[in-house]
Design a protein around this motif. Structure first.
Motif, PDB file in Angstrom:
ATOM      1  N   PHE A 303       7.550  -7.049  -8.193  1.00 12.98           N
ATOM      2  CA  PHE A 303       8.975  -6.848  -8.414  1.00 12.98           C
ATOM      3  C   PHE A 303       9.329  -6.755  -9.889  1.00 12.98           C
ATOM      4  O   PHE A 303      10.180  -5.964 -10.293  1.00 12.98           O
ATOM      5  CB  PHE A 303       9.740  -7.999  -7.766  1.00 12.98           C
ATOM      6  CG  PHE A 303      11.231  -7.849  -7.768  1.00 12.98           C
ATOM      7  CD1 PHE A 303      11.865  -7.211  -6.709  1.00 12.98           C
ATOM      8  CD2 PHE A 303      12.005  -8.350  -8.795  1.00 12.98           C
ATOM      9  CE1 PHE A 303      13.249  -7.072  -6.694  1.00 12.98           C
ATOM     10  CE2 PHE A 303      13.388  -8.208  -8.794  1.00 12.98           C
ATOM     11  CZ  PHE A 303      14.008  -7.567  -7.742  1.00 12.98           C
ATOM     12  N   GLY A 304       8.683  -7.552 -10.718  1.00 12.24           N
ATOM     13  CA  GLY A 304       9.040  -7.607 -12.127  1.00 12.24           C
ATOM     14  C   GLY A 304       8.510  -6.470 -12.962  1.00 12.24           C
ATOM     15  O   GLY A 304       9.096  -6.122 -13.981  1.00 12.24           O
ATOM     16  N   SER A 305       7.394  -5.867 -12.543  1.00 12.26           N
ATOM     17  CA  SER A 305       6.793  -4.797 -13.344  1.00 12.26           C
ATOM     18  C   SER A 305       6.857  -3.436 -12.665  1.00 12.26           C
ATOM     19  O   SER A 305       6.261  -2.470 -13.141  1.00 12.26           O
ATOM     20  CB  SER A 305       5.336  -5.144 -13.686  1.00 12.26           C
ATOM     21  OG  SER A 305       4.604  -5.550 -12.546  1.00 12.26           O
ATOM     22  N   ASP A 306       7.567  -3.361 -11.539  1.00 10.09           N
ATOM     23  CA  ASP A 306       7.817  -2.078 -10.868  1.00 10.09           C
ATOM     24  C   ASP A 306       6.530  -1.313 -10.595  1.00 10.09           C
ATOM     25  O   ASP A 306       6.410  -0.119 -10.910  1.00 10.09           O
ATOM     26  CB  ASP A 306       8.772  -1.207 -11.703  1.00 10.09           C
ATOM     27  CG  ASP A 306      10.136  -1.844 -11.895  1.00 10.09           C
ATOM     28  OD1 ASP A 306      10.504  -2.702 -11.069  1.00 10.09           O
ATOM     29  OD2 ASP A 306      10.819  -1.496 -12.871  1.00 10.09           O
ATOM     30  N   GLU A 307       5.564  -1.993  -9.987  1.00 12.77           N
ATOM     31  CA  GLU A 307       4.286  -1.342  -9.705  1.00 12.77           C
ATOM     32  C   GLU A 307       3.664  -1.900  -8.431  1.00 12.77           C
ATOM     33  O   GLU A 307       4.052  -2.963  -7.934  1.00 12.77           O
ATOM     34  CB  GLU A 307       3.313  -1.542 -10.873  1.00 12.77           C
ATOM     35  CG  GLU A 307       2.970  -2.997 -11.113  1.00 12.77           C
ATOM     36  CD  GLU A 307       2.094  -3.224 -12.335  1.00 12.77           C
ATOM     37  OE1 GLU A 307       1.538  -2.247 -12.857  1.00 12.77           O
ATOM     38  OE2 GLU A 307       1.975  -4.381 -12.756  1.00 12.77           O
ATOM     39  N   LEU A 308       2.713  -1.156  -7.926  1.00 10.25           N
ATOM     40  CA  LEU A 308       1.933  -1.554  -6.767  1.00 10.25           C
ATOM     41  C   LEU A 308       0.501  -1.812  -7.220  1.00 10.25           C
ATOM     42  O   LEU A 308      -0.157  -0.925  -7.766  1.00 10.25           O
ATOM     43  CB  LEU A 308       1.952  -0.442  -5.712  1.00 10.25           C
ATOM     44  CG  LEU A 308       1.231  -0.733  -4.401  1.00 10.25           C
ATOM     45  CD1 LEU A 308       2.059  -1.674  -3.536  1.00 10.25           C
ATOM     46  CD2 LEU A 308       0.944   0.573  -3.644  1.00 10.25           C
ATOM     47  N   SER A 309       0.024  -3.038  -7.015  1.00 10.22           N
ATOM     48  CA  SER A 309      -1.373  -3.362  -7.331  1.00 10.22           C
ATOM     49  C   SER A 309      -2.223  -3.125  -6.093  1.00 10.22           C
ATOM     50  O   SER A 309      -1.847  -3.523  -4.985  1.00 10.22           O
ATOM     51  CB  SER A 309      -1.514  -4.830  -7.759  1.00 10.22           C
ATOM     52  OG  SER A 309      -0.845  -5.079  -8.974  1.00 10.22           O
ATOM     53  N   PRO A 328      10.403  -3.221  -6.594  1.00  6.93           N
ATOM     54  CA  PRO A 328       9.706  -3.072  -5.310  1.00  6.93           C
ATOM     55  C   PRO A 328       9.575  -4.399  -4.573  1.00  6.93           C
ATOM     56  O   PRO A 328       9.274  -5.426  -5.172  1.00  6.93           O
ATOM     57  CB  PRO A 328       8.332  -2.521  -5.717  1.00  6.93           C
ATOM     58  CG  PRO A 328       8.132  -3.013  -7.123  1.00  6.93           C
ATOM     59  CD  PRO A 328       9.508  -2.994  -7.738  1.00  6.93           C
ATOM     60  N   THR A 329       9.803  -4.359  -3.273  1.00  7.74           N
ATOM     61  CA  THR A 329       9.741  -5.577  -2.462  1.00  7.74           C
ATOM     62  C   THR A 329       8.781  -5.366  -1.288  1.00  7.74           C
ATOM     63  O   THR A 329       7.603  -5.590  -1.401  1.00  7.74           O
ATOM     64  CB  THR A 329      11.143  -5.974  -1.975  1.00  7.74           C
ATOM     65  OG1 THR A 329      11.777  -4.850  -1.348  1.00  7.74           O
ATOM     66  CG2 THR A 329      12.006  -6.435  -3.121  1.00  7.74           C
ATOM     67  N   GLY A 330       9.298  -4.941  -0.127  1.00 10.12           N
ATOM     68  CA  GLY A 330       8.468  -4.800   1.051  1.00 10.12           C
ATOM     69  C   GLY A 330       7.446  -3.687   0.960  1.00 10.12           C
ATOM     70  O   GLY A 330       7.691  -2.647   0.336  1.00 10.12           O
ATOM     71  N   VAL A 331       6.279  -3.897   1.612  1.00  7.72           N
ATOM     72  CA  VAL A 331       5.196  -2.914   1.605  1.00  7.72           C
ATOM     73  C   VAL A 331       4.687  -2.742   3.038  1.00  7.72           C
ATOM     74  O   VAL A 331       4.575  -3.712   3.791  1.00  7.72           O
ATOM     75  CB  VAL A 331       4.016  -3.378   0.725  1.00  7.72           C
ATOM     76  CG1 VAL A 331       2.931  -2.302   0.657  1.00  7.72           C
ATOM     77  CG2 VAL A 331       4.473  -3.753  -0.673  1.00  7.72           C
ATOM     78  N   ALA A 332       4.353  -1.511   3.400  1.00 10.66           N
ATOM     79  CA  ALA A 332       3.750  -1.233   4.703  1.00 10.66           C
ATOM     80  C   ALA A 332       2.727  -0.112   4.551  1.00 10.66           C
ATOM     81  O   ALA A 332       2.911   0.794   3.729  1.00 10.66           O
ATOM     82  CB  ALA A 332       4.801  -0.848   5.736  1.00 10.66           C
ATOM     83  N   VAL A 333       1.658  -0.171   5.346  1.00  3.90           N
ATOM     84  CA  VAL A 333       0.632   0.868   5.333  1.00  3.90           C
ATOM     85  C   VAL A 333       0.726   1.659   6.634  1.00  3.90           C
ATOM     86  O   VAL A 333       0.735   1.094   7.723  1.00  3.90           O
ATOM     87  CB  VAL A 333      -0.778   0.252   5.210  1.00  3.90           C
ATOM     88  CG1 VAL A 333      -1.843   1.351   5.197  1.00  3.90           C
ATOM     89  CG2 VAL A 333      -0.881  -0.608   3.957  1.00  3.90           C
TER      90      VAL A 333
END
Length: 340
Positions: A303-309, A328-333
């Motif tokens: 959320f703080g760095s606006d990225e997906l690891s 960014p908060t929730g993630v789904a594949v």
């Protein structure tokens, strides 16, 4: 986490931790190259961008955002239908759920639900969509065959957040953050069959593949509660990092992954020993987490760095950091193939 602030003291603490994390943004890490001719084990990764009012569509192998879908105000969570044809996105600032055509990547319907919708889950048969309404202490049930309308509203504990559905669709588990408990809901009747006390501020939960145990991230007590689903009792509490939030499990059931929002890492738990075996540094303010269908990778929204690891589970290392939308908060594949 939702756009509204101040309705729950634990969520206020989360917001403070995330804002503090923004001060130390991490740099871009080049994605790991995929072997020639290989195909991703899962499909696209979908990320709800709370402050951009969008969903980022990520190709994790290419390490890029391939599309951005405009949704409602304050998207907090996203879930994918079993056939991959639809996305369901909770809009916390609009009290709605956006229904997205996953192939066309457009909103095809908007459904009014309870106040401040947070997490969302889809039944295994795709006929019901469950929405945790943190502001109205209930779960909205959207009937898909009925034309995407709310067909039931289930009263649960205070500030419901996390959701998990059993494989046969008969049981819905709800993390009641304000009640420090998990509500066990019988979906056939829309009633709470049991309430299980857990740690403080439960925010997310996941069933093991055999559905024998439920792992619950307790944000305010910095631990993960383990619930025996047969006895409906708490059997263990596992210390993890600071402010655990998103949670997921490998398909083989051997490892549980927890996004520790306050310590900028992911805790890796052995389900055999019920202890943390590794920690993986990620971006600033990790909140959401999803595991690939084959368990090879874990996707974490920061959320703080606006990225997906993107974490490779074999080595517990970050192999890609992909810029997404704002907050960014929730993630789904999604599945590797999407039905029309």
């Amino acid at each position: 986490m939702t756009r509204h602030q101040g309705t729950w003291t634990v969520r206020a603490a989360v917001t403070g931790a995330v804002l503090a994390a923004v001060a130390g943004l991490t740099g871009f890490v080049a994605p790991e190259a995929a072997p020639a001719g290989s195909r991703p084990p899962g499909g696209f990764v979908y990320v709800a961008d709370l402050h951009s009012d969008t969903v980022s569509v990520v190709d994790p192998r290419a390490g890029t955002v391939v599309d951005t879908i405009a949704v409602g105000d304050g998207p907090d969570s996203v879930a994918v239908s079993p056939d991959g044809s639809r996305l369901y996105v909770t809009n916390s600032g609009a009290d709605t759920v956006s229904v997205v055509d996953a192939r066309r990547r457009t909103v095809v319907d908007t459904v009014g639900v309870g106040r401040e919708p947070s997490r969302v889950a889809v039944s295994p048969d795709g006929r019901c969509v469950y929405v945790a309404d943190v502001g109205s202490d209930d779960v909205s049930v959207i009937g898909v065959p009925e034309g995407n309308v709310v067909v039931d509203t289930i009263a649960v504990g205070r500030q419901p957040l996390g959701l998990a559905v059993s494989s046969d669709g008969s049981t819905l588990y709800v993390a009641d953050a304000g009640s420090d408990a998990v509500s066990v809901v019988r979906t056939s009747t829309g009633t709470v069959a049991a309430t299980v006390p857990v740690g403080s501020g439960p925010t997310a939960l996941v069933l093991t593949p055999d559905e024998r145990y439920l792992y619950v991230s307790d944000l305010a007590s910095d631990d993960v509660s383990v619930v025996d689903t047969r006895r409906r009792t708490l059997v263990a509490r596992i210390p993890v990092g600071d402010q655990p939030s998103g949670i997921g499990v490998r398909p083989d059931g051997r490892r549980v992954y927890v996004a520790d929002l306050g310590s900028d890492e992911v805790s890796v738990i052995s389900t055999r020993t019920r202890a943390v075996t590794a920690t993986v540094p990620v971006g600033d303010g990790p909140v959401g987490l999803a595991v690939d269908p084959d368990g090879s990778r874990v996707h974490v929204s920061n959320f703080g760095s606006d990225e997906l690891s993107v974490i490779r589970t074999r080595t517990n290392e970050v192999v890609a950091s992909i810029g997404v939308g704002d907050g960014p908060t929730g993630v789904a594949v999604g599945p590797s193939r999407v039905r029309s």
